[in-house]
Design an enzyme around this catalytic site. Structure first.
Site, PDB file in Angstrom:
ATOM      1  N   HIS A   1      56.380   9.177  23.702  1.00  0.00           N
ATOM      2  CA  HIS A   1      55.014   9.627  23.982  1.00  0.00           C
ATOM      3  C   HIS A   1      54.115   8.391  24.056  1.00  0.00           C
ATOM      4  CE1 HIS A   1      51.085  11.451  23.512  1.00  0.00           C
ATOM      5  NE2 HIS A   1      51.635  12.591  23.895  1.00  0.00           N
TER       6      HIS A   1
ATOM      7  N   GLY B   1      48.918  19.267  24.842  1.00  0.00           N
ATOM      8  CA  GLY B   1      48.343  18.757  23.593  1.00  0.00           C
ATOM      9  C   GLY B   1      47.202  19.654  23.136  1.00  0.00           C
TER      10      GLY B   1
ATOM     11  N   GLU C   1      51.302   7.761  22.952  1.00  0.00           N
ATOM     12  CA  GLU C   1      50.671   7.374  21.676  1.00  0.00           C
ATOM     13  C   GLU C   1      51.648   6.584  20.811  1.00  0.00           C
ATOM     14  OE1 GLU C   1      49.273  11.295  20.602  1.00  0.00           O
ATOM     15  OE2 GLU C   1      47.865  11.204  22.278  1.00  0.00           O
TER      16      GLU C   1
ATOM     17  N   SER D   1      46.017  17.091  29.857  1.00  0.00           N
ATOM     18  CA  SER D   1      44.868  17.992  30.001  1.00  0.00           C
ATOM     19  C   SER D   1      45.213  19.304  30.712  1.00  0.00           C
ATOM     20  CB  SER D   1      43.710  17.277  30.707  1.00  0.00           C
ATOM     21  OG  SER D   1      43.269  16.187  29.917  1.00  0.00           O
TER      22      SER D   1
ATOM     23  N   ASN E   1      52.407  20.291  21.669  1.00  0.00           N
ATOM     24  CA  ASN E   1      52.462  19.133  20.773  1.00  0.00           C
ATOM     25  C   ASN E   1      51.201  19.131  19.906  1.00  0.00           C
ATOM     26  OD1 ASN E   1      52.708  16.646  19.550  1.00  0.00           O
ATOM     27  ND2 ASN E   1      52.325  15.453  21.425  1.00  0.00           N
ATOM     28  N   TRP E   2      51.378  19.506  18.639  1.00  0.00           N
ATOM     29  CA  TRP E   2      50.214  19.643  17.756  1.00  0.00           C
ATOM     30  C   TRP E   2      49.742  18.294  17.215  1.00  0.00           C
ATOM     31  CZ3 TRP E   2      52.192  24.363  14.365  1.00  0.00           C
ATOM     32  CH2 TRP E   2      52.263  25.493  15.183  1.00  0.00           C
ATOM     33  N   LYS E   3      50.502  17.267  17.445  1.00  0.00           N
ATOM     34  CA  LYS E   3      50.165  15.908  16.973  1.00  0.00           C
ATOM     35  C   LYS E   3      49.823  15.946  15.475  1.00  0.00           C
ATOM     36  CE  LYS E   3      48.645  14.821  21.598  1.00  0.00           C
ATOM     37  NZ  LYS E   3      47.844  13.991  22.468  1.00  0.00           N
TER      38      LYS E   3
ATOM     39  N   GLY F   1      44.387  13.965  26.976  1.00  0.00           N
ATOM     40  CA  GLY F   1      43.245  14.139  26.077  1.00  0.00           C
ATOM     41  C   GLY F   1      41.904  13.795  26.708  1.00  0.00           C
TER      42      GLY F   1
ATOM     43  N   GLU G   1      53.641  12.220  32.099  1.00  0.00           N
ATOM     44  CA  GLU G   1      52.313  12.288  31.485  1.00  0.00           C
ATOM     45  C   GLU G   1      51.499  11.055  31.862  1.00  0.00           C
ATOM     46  OE1 GLU G   1      52.119  15.023  27.912  1.00  0.00           O
ATOM     47  OE2 GLU G   1      52.752  13.097  27.133  1.00  0.00           O
TER      48      GLU G   1
HETATM   49  C1  PEP Z   1      49.868  14.957  25.174  1.00  0.00           C
HETATM   50  O1  PEP Z   1      49.359  14.274  24.287  1.00  0.00           O
HETATM   51  O2  PEP Z   1      51.077  14.927  25.385  1.00  0.00           O
HETATM   52  C2  PEP Z   1      48.981  15.785  25.980  1.00  0.00           C
HETATM   53  C3  PEP Z   1      49.437  16.260  27.098  1.00  0.00           C
HETATM   54  O3  PEP Z   1      47.705  15.994  25.481  1.00  0.00           O
HETATM   55  P1  PEP Z   1      46.531  16.824  26.218  1.00  0.00           P
HETATM   56  O4  PEP Z   1      47.114  18.128  26.681  1.00  0.00           O
HETATM   57  O5  PEP Z   1      45.504  16.993  25.165  1.00  0.00           O
HETATM   58  O6  PEP Z   1      46.075  15.987  27.358  1.00  0.00           O
END
Ligand code: PEP
Length: 284
Positions: free
Chosen positions: A118, A257, A120, A236, A31-33, A196, A190
């Site tokens: 998600h 992410g 966010e 993470s 997921n490049w956001k 993050g 998640e």
């Molecule tokens: C995410 O935002 O779905 C995510 C898993 O981010 P990260 O890997 O940076 O924790």
């Protein structure tokens, strides 16, 4: 032949021995956001074309670029088996909704997956469980597969109500969906405190939550669907922690992410997922 059987037994994780699961192809989603532009999107996608593990059928990879770069990335990957998806979609299929993107639009550009719920989107964009339910229903009017994200906050975790939280999210988000529809989705667990932050859930915690999710699906939709649905872990994930996590019986891949923004790291996570998840699954 006997050497092959011994080799398979040697690679079997004890969790699989006790489990009744069938083979679930591991899936790694990047997921490049809102982090890439056209050039960096193409260069990250290009990295994947050099990953030799992606020739195999026992690993599936999808990337979710920002929507303005979707078509360029899709075109670059057209001769590969790498899937391309979207990070978000609106619940209406068409109409006077300025700036929104519908599942029908995504379907028309060859979108394979779309993230739904998600954290966010839930927190920054105030999407509710009911919104998420409507979004899921609109996606099922197309060929796109949803990746439903669920997970508890830091406070819910500290209060030890994470199981209740995900039960409520799942019950509300899946309300009114048929078993066949649930079968087609991917679920991503998640924990929000792990996203993050560099603080991944331990493999024991992640596995126990995945089991809660699978058992809930079992109770509501039956064993066949529960045994076949893929449940990804997100929060993470790095090349350093992927091996321990993917060895868990109920972790079927990752939603990544930050580490998906580094071509080398993402390729390493893919390789580990494919190699460590491999043989034990075939035995069941
Ligand atoms: C995410 O935002 O779905 C995510 C898993 O981010 P990260 O890997 O940076 O924790």
């Amino acid at each position: 032949m006997s050497f092959f059987i011994v080799f398979l037994l040697f690679n079997m994780n004890q969790n699989y021995v006790n489990s009744t699961i069938s083979y679930r192809t591991p899936l790694v989603v990047g997921n490049w956001k809102m982090n890439t532009n056209l050039d960096t999107s193409l260069s990250l996608a290009n990295y994947l074309l050099y990953n030799k593990k992606l020739q195999f059928k026992d690993i599936e990879v999808a990337i979710l670029p920002p929507i303005p770069f979707f078509v360029n990335v899709k075109k670059l990957l057209k001769n590969s088996n790498i899937k391309v998806g979207a990070q978000n979609v609106f619940h209406q299929l068409q109409g006077p909704y300025t700036g929104k993107i519908s599942a029908l639009m995504l379907n028309s550009i060859g979108c394979d997956y779309v993230l739904v719920g998600h954290s966010e989107r839930r927190f920054i964009c105030k999407e509710t469980d009911d919104d998420i339910n409507m979004i899921l229903k609109s996606i099922y009017k197309t060929n796109i597969k949803p990746i439903l994200c669920i997970g508890e906050t830091k406070l819910e975790n500290e209060l030890n109500i994470q199981r209740e939280t995900i039960k409520i999210q799942l019950t509300k988000n899946l309300n009114g969906l048929t078993a066949k529809q649930v079968q087609q989705m991917i679920i991503a667990y998640e924990p929000i405190w792990a996203i993050g932050t560099g603080l991944s859930a331990s493999s024991q915690i992640a596995e126990s939550m995945h089991l809660v999710i699978r058992n809930l699906i079992r109770k509501n939709y039956g064993s066949e669907i529960a045994d076949n649905i893929r449940i990804l872990y997100g929060g993470s994930v790095t090349p350093e922690n992927a091996e321990e996590l993917i060895k868990c019986a109920d972790i079927d891949g990752f939603l990544v992410g930050s580490s998906s923004l580094n071509g080398d790291s993402f390729n390493k996570i893919i390789d580990i997922t494919r190699d460590e998840n491999n043989f034990s699954n075939y035995l069941l």
